[in-house]
Design a protein around this motif. Structure first.
Motif, PDB file in Angstrom:
ATOM      1  N   MET A 240       0.840  -1.177   0.000  1.00 55.05           N
ATOM      2  CA  MET A 240       0.000   0.000   0.000  1.00 55.05           C
ATOM      3  C   MET A 240       0.888   1.245   0.000  1.00 55.05           C
ATOM      4  N   PRO A 241       0.651   2.183  -0.916  1.00 55.65           N
ATOM      5  CA  PRO A 241       1.513   3.369  -0.988  1.00 55.65           C
ATOM      6  C   PRO A 241       1.334   4.275   0.225  1.00 55.65           C
ATOM      7  N   ARG A 242       2.453   4.856   0.623  1.00 56.02           N
ATOM      8  CA  ARG A 242       2.427   5.746   1.776  1.00 56.02           C
ATOM      9  C   ARG A 242       2.127   7.161   1.300  1.00 56.02           C
ATOM     10  N   ARG A 243       1.233   7.856   1.977  1.00 53.50           N
ATOM     11  CA  ARG A 243       0.904   9.233   1.637  1.00 53.50           C
ATOM     12  C   ARG A 243       1.779  10.164   2.465  1.00 53.50           C
ATOM     13  N   ARG A 244       2.551  10.992   1.795  1.00 53.17           N
ATOM     14  CA  ARG A 244       3.394  11.942   2.514  1.00 53.17           C
ATOM     15  C   ARG A 244       2.649  13.260   2.661  1.00 53.17           C
ATOM     16  N   SER A 245       2.871  13.901   3.776  1.00 53.73           N
ATOM     17  CA  SER A 245       2.226  15.186   4.006  1.00 53.73           C
ATOM     18  C   SER A 245       3.243  16.171   4.564  1.00 53.73           C
ATOM     19  N   VAL A 246       2.965  17.436   4.334  1.00 57.06           N
ATOM     20  CA  VAL A 246       3.771  18.534   4.861  1.00 57.06           C
ATOM     21  C   VAL A 246       2.841  19.491   5.586  1.00 57.06           C
ATOM     22  N   VAL A 247       3.430  20.338   6.390  1.00 54.05           N
ATOM     23  CA  VAL A 247       2.649  21.310   7.158  1.00 54.05           C
ATOM     24  C   VAL A 247       2.748  22.666   6.464  1.00 54.05           C
ATOM     25  N   CYS A 248       1.632  23.323   6.333  1.00 47.96           N
ATOM     26  CA  CYS A 248       1.609  24.667   5.760  1.00 47.96           C
ATOM     27  C   CYS A 248       2.357  25.612   6.701  1.00 47.96           C
ATOM     28  N   PRO A 249       3.361  26.349   6.193  1.00 53.70           N
ATOM     29  CA  PRO A 249       4.111  27.245   7.079  1.00 53.70           C
ATOM     30  C   PRO A 249       3.302  28.459   7.541  1.00 53.70           C
ATOM     31  N   SER A 250       2.200  28.739   6.859  1.00 58.70           N
ATOM     32  CA  SER A 250       1.406  29.907   7.197  1.00 58.70           C
ATOM     33  C   SER A 250       0.377  29.618   8.291  1.00 58.70           C
ATOM     34  N   CYS A 251      -0.384  28.523   8.109  1.00 55.65           N
ATOM     35  CA  CYS A 251      -1.473  28.272   9.066  1.00 55.65           C
ATOM     36  C   CYS A 251      -1.330  26.957   9.835  1.00 55.65           C
ATOM     37  N   GLY A 252      -0.422  26.078   9.431  1.00 55.98           N
ATOM     38  CA  GLY A 252      -0.198  24.839  10.165  1.00 55.98           C
ATOM     39  C   GLY A 252      -1.084  23.683   9.738  1.00 55.98           C
ATOM     40  N   THR A 253      -1.816  23.815   8.668  1.00 53.19           N
ATOM     41  CA  THR A 253      -2.686  22.747   8.169  1.00 53.19           C
ATOM     42  C   THR A 253      -1.835  21.696   7.465  1.00 53.19           C
ATOM     43  N   PHE A 254      -2.206  20.427   7.606  1.00 51.35           N
ATOM     44  CA  PHE A 254      -1.505  19.366   6.903  1.00 51.35           C
ATOM     45  C   PHE A 254      -1.922  19.357   5.437  1.00 51.35           C
ATOM     46  N   LEU A 255      -0.914  19.296   4.548  1.00 48.94           N
ATOM     47  CA  LEU A 255      -1.154  19.257   3.114  1.00 48.94           C
ATOM     48  C   LEU A 255      -0.564  17.989   2.548  1.00 48.94           C
ATOM     49  N   CYS A 256      -1.108  17.542   1.427  1.00 47.62           N
ATOM     50  CA  CYS A 256      -0.487  16.459   0.688  1.00 47.62           C
ATOM     51  C   CYS A 256       0.814  17.016   0.098  1.00 47.62           C
ATOM     52  N   ALA A 257       1.856  16.203   0.003  1.00 46.74           N
ATOM     53  CA  ALA A 257       3.170  16.680  -0.425  1.00 46.74           C
ATOM     54  C   ALA A 257       3.140  17.246  -1.839  1.00 46.74           C
ATOM     55  N   ARG A 258       2.227  16.825  -2.675  1.00 42.08           N
ATOM     56  CA  ARG A 258       2.155  17.308  -4.057  1.00 42.08           C
ATOM     57  C   ARG A 258       1.257  18.524  -4.231  1.00 42.08           C
ATOM     58  N   ASP A 259       0.577  18.953  -3.183  1.00 44.85           N
ATOM     59  CA  ASP A 259      -0.274  20.137  -3.288  1.00 44.85           C
ATOM     60  C   ASP A 259       0.569  21.378  -3.538  1.00 44.85           C
TER      61      ASP A 259
ATOM     62  N   ALA B 165      -1.984  29.847   0.749  1.00 41.56           N
ATOM     63  CA  ALA B 165      -0.549  30.141   0.649  1.00 41.56           C
ATOM     64  C   ALA B 165       0.133  29.066  -0.188  1.00 41.56           C
ATOM     65  N   TRP B 166       1.264  29.445  -0.823  1.00 40.49           N
ATOM     66  CA  TRP B 166       2.032  28.475  -1.602  1.00 40.49           C
ATOM     67  C   TRP B 166       2.687  27.464  -0.686  1.00 40.49           C
ATOM     68  N   SER B 167       2.825  26.243  -1.161  1.00 37.92           N
ATOM     69  CA  SER B 167       3.516  25.220  -0.393  1.00 37.92           C
ATOM     70  C   SER B 167       5.021  25.451  -0.487  1.00 37.92           C
ATOM     71  N   PRO B 168       5.802  24.907   0.447  1.00 36.09           N
ATOM     72  CA  PRO B 168       7.257  25.091   0.397  1.00 36.09           C
ATOM     73  C   PRO B 168       7.875  24.559  -0.900  1.00 36.09           C
ATOM     74  N   ARG B 169       7.317  23.522  -1.452  1.00 37.52           N
ATOM     75  CA  ARG B 169       7.833  22.953  -2.703  1.00 37.52           C
ATOM     76  C   ARG B 169       7.699  23.948  -3.858  1.00 37.52           C
ATOM     77  N   VAL B 170       6.578  24.631  -3.934  1.00 37.42           N
ATOM     78  CA  VAL B 170       6.345  25.611  -5.002  1.00 37.42           C
ATOM     79  C   VAL B 170       7.227  26.835  -4.789  1.00 37.42           C
ATOM     80  N   LYS B 171       7.382  27.277  -3.550  1.00 37.81           N
ATOM     81  CA  LYS B 171       8.246  28.418  -3.269  1.00 37.81           C
ATOM     82  C   LYS B 171       9.673  28.132  -3.718  1.00 37.81           C
TER      83      LYS B 171
END
Length: 68
Positions: A1-20, A28-34
């Motif tokens: 089963m594939p593992r879903r990676r998540s990151v935390v939004c640096p602005s509000c602290g919400t969990f995001l999918c790593a590809r968002d 706000a932009w994700s750290p990956r896009v920045k």
């Protein structure tokens, strides 16, 4: 089963999918896009500086060939 990676939004602290690219809560932009935007800007700036250098070198070469 594939593992879903998540990151935390640096602005509000919400969990995001790593590809968002944007946070759904605060838009706000994700750290990956920045990071991608930053490196694209550095690449464009380096290309412009290289082009200016070549243009300047061609201009200098042309002035040395003209007899005074």
């Amino acid at each position: 089963m594939p593992r879903r990676r998540s990151v935390v939004c640096p602005s509000c602290g919400t969990f995001l999918c790593a590809r968002d690219t944007r946070c759904e809560v605060c838009n706000a932009w994700s750290p990956r896009v920045k990071q991608a935007v930053f490196f694209k800007g550095v690449t464009v700036a380096a290309a412009l500086l290289g082009g200016l250098y070549v243009w300047h070198a061609i201009q200098q070469f042309g002035t040395t060939l003209v007899p005074h």
